[in-house]
Design a protein around this motif. Sequence first.
Motif, PDB file in Angstrom:
ATOM      1  N   GLY A   1       1.556  -3.297 -11.058  1.00 22.15           N
ATOM      2  CA  GLY A   1       0.868  -2.093 -10.906  1.00 22.15           C
ATOM      3  C   GLY A   1      -0.316  -1.925 -10.088  1.00 22.15           C
ATOM      4  N   LYS A   2      -1.016  -1.140 -10.158  1.00 15.57           N
ATOM      5  CA  LYS A   2      -2.054  -0.714  -9.452  1.00 15.57           C
ATOM      6  C   LYS A   2      -3.350  -1.805  -9.669  1.00 15.57           C
ATOM      7  CE  LYS A   2      -3.713   3.469  -9.325  1.00 15.57           C
ATOM      8  NZ  LYS A   2      -4.450   4.635  -9.495  1.00 15.57           N
TER       9      LYS A   2
ATOM     10  N   ARG B   1       1.327  11.591  -8.493  1.00 19.14           N
ATOM     11  CA  ARG B   1       0.087  10.980  -7.884  1.00 19.14           C
ATOM     12  C   ARG B   1      -0.880  10.683  -8.908  1.00 19.14           C
ATOM     13  NH1 ARG B   1       1.757  14.654  -3.806  1.00 19.14           N
ATOM     14  NH2 ARG B   1       1.945  13.862  -1.970  1.00 19.14           N
TER      15      ARG B   1
ATOM     16  N   ARG C   1       0.936  -1.105  -0.005  1.00 17.95           N
ATOM     17  CA  ARG C   1       0.134   0.102   0.053  1.00 17.95           C
ATOM     18  C   ARG C   1       0.927   1.325  -0.005  1.00 17.95           C
ATOM     19  NH1 ARG C   1      -5.305   0.520   1.032  1.00 17.95           N
ATOM     20  NH2 ARG C   1      -5.221  -1.414   1.920  1.00 17.95           N
ATOM     21  N   ILE C   2       0.550   2.360  -0.943  1.00 23.86           N
ATOM     22  CA  ILE C   2       1.355   3.356  -0.977  1.00 23.86           C
ATOM     23  C   ILE C   2       1.240   4.302   0.338  1.00 23.86           C
ATOM     24  CG2 ILE C   2       1.767   5.635  -2.186  1.00 23.86           C
ATOM     25  CD1 ILE C   2       2.590   3.367  -4.007  1.00 23.86           C
TER      26      ILE C   2
ATOM     27  N   ASP D   1      -3.323   3.716  -2.537  1.00 20.22           N
ATOM     28  CA  ASP D   1      -3.314   2.582  -3.595  1.00 20.22           C
ATOM     29  C   ASP D   1      -2.421   1.275  -3.192  1.00 20.22           C
ATOM     30  OD1 ASP D   1      -4.646   4.603  -5.189  1.00 20.22           O
ATOM     31  OD2 ASP D   1      -3.147   5.179  -6.375  1.00 20.22           O
TER      32      ASP D   1
ATOM     33  N   TRP E   1       8.276   6.240  -4.575  1.00 20.65           N
ATOM     34  CA  TRP E   1       6.838   5.797  -3.594  1.00 20.65           C
ATOM     35  C   TRP E   1       7.471   5.044  -2.533  1.00 20.65           C
ATOM     36  CZ3 TRP E   1       6.547   5.636  -9.118  1.00 20.65           C
ATOM     37  CH2 TRP E   1       5.565   6.449  -9.822  1.00 20.65           C
TER      38      TRP E   1
ATOM     39  N   PHE F   1       0.276   6.641  -9.148  1.00 20.68           N
ATOM     40  CA  PHE F   1      -0.071   6.167  -8.054  1.00 20.68           C
ATOM     41  C   PHE F   1      -0.094   7.217  -6.831  1.00 20.68           C
ATOM     42  CE2 PHE F   1       3.038   2.546  -9.487  1.00 20.68           C
ATOM     43  CZ  PHE F   1       2.131   1.895 -10.220  1.00 20.68           C
TER      44      PHE F   1
ATOM     45  N   LEU G   1       6.016   2.137   0.147  1.00 15.35           N
ATOM     46  CA  LEU G   1       5.130   1.149   0.313  1.00 15.35           C
ATOM     47  C   LEU G   1       5.287   0.546   1.519  1.00 15.35           C
ATOM     48  CD1 LEU G   1       5.646   1.326  -2.854  1.00 15.35           C
ATOM     49  CD2 LEU G   1       4.126  -0.355  -2.930  1.00 15.35           C
TER      50      LEU G   1
ATOM     51  N   HIS H   1      -7.055  -2.605  -9.134  1.00 13.03           N
ATOM     52  CA  HIS H   1      -8.356  -1.673  -9.244  1.00 13.03           C
ATOM     53  C   HIS H   1      -9.562  -2.401  -8.332  1.00 13.03           C
ATOM     54  CE1 HIS H   1      -6.631   0.916 -11.780  1.00 13.03           C
ATOM     55  NE2 HIS H   1      -6.195   0.129 -12.497  1.00 13.03           N
TER      56      HIS H   1
ATOM     57  N   ILE I   1      -0.695  -1.695  -4.792  1.00 12.58           N
ATOM     58  CA  ILE I   1       0.281  -1.921  -5.803  1.00 12.58           C
ATOM     59  C   ILE I   1       0.757  -3.370  -5.908  1.00 12.58           C
ATOM     60  CG2 ILE I   1       2.361  -1.037  -7.131  1.00 12.58           C
ATOM     61  CD1 ILE I   1       0.454   0.944  -6.820  1.00 12.58           C
TER      62      ILE I   1
END
Length: 165
Positions: free
Chosen positions: A137-138, A105, A60-61, A112, A69, A108, A71, A140, A114
Motif C-alpha cells: 500500500g501507500k 484519488r 510512484r503513481i 504517492d 493507476w 492513491f 506507476l 507514508h 506505493i
Amino acid sequence: CPGDEISVETGYLRGHGTYVHQDKLYASVAGVVERVNKLITVHPVKSRYIGETGDVVVGRISQVASKRWKLEVNARQEASLLLSAVDLPGGVQRRRTAEDELNMRDIFAEDDLIAAEIQSIYQDGSIMLHARSKKYGKLHRGQLVVVQPRLVRRMNHHFHTLSEC
C-alpha cells in the motif's frame, strides 16, 4: 568500457554485452565482467529493472486512469495497478463500484509512493501489480533511496523493520 579486450582464450562462450573481432572477445557495453564456467558476459552499469512475478516493488503513481493507476517502477514500461487489485479503505471486501472509481484519488493520488507485488508480466513487458495485503500500500514516512536494479538481490523475504533512532 566498450571496445576493451576481455579475453584471448579459446573455448569460451560469448554472452550478452560482448562481441568477437579477430578471435578476441571485446566488451560492447560499459559494465562488470562476469564469468560463469566458460560463459563470459558483461552486465551494464546502468540498466532498467526487469521484473519477475512475485517481486515486491516500490513505485510512484504517475497517472490515475480508468479503473487503474500507472506507476513508475524504473522498468521499460510503466506498471499498472488495477482498482480491483487493492484493498479498499477499512479492509472492506466487496465488488468495486462506479463510486469507487470516482474516489480513486482518495486511495492513491499522483506522486504517492506505493509498495506492491508483481502479479503478472505480459509478453510486451508490461507489469501488472497487486496490493491485496496489509503489508502493501501507500508508504507514508521515510526516505526513498534509488539504487541500480542489478545491485538488488532477489530474496524470499523483502521487508525489513528498522529500529527507531
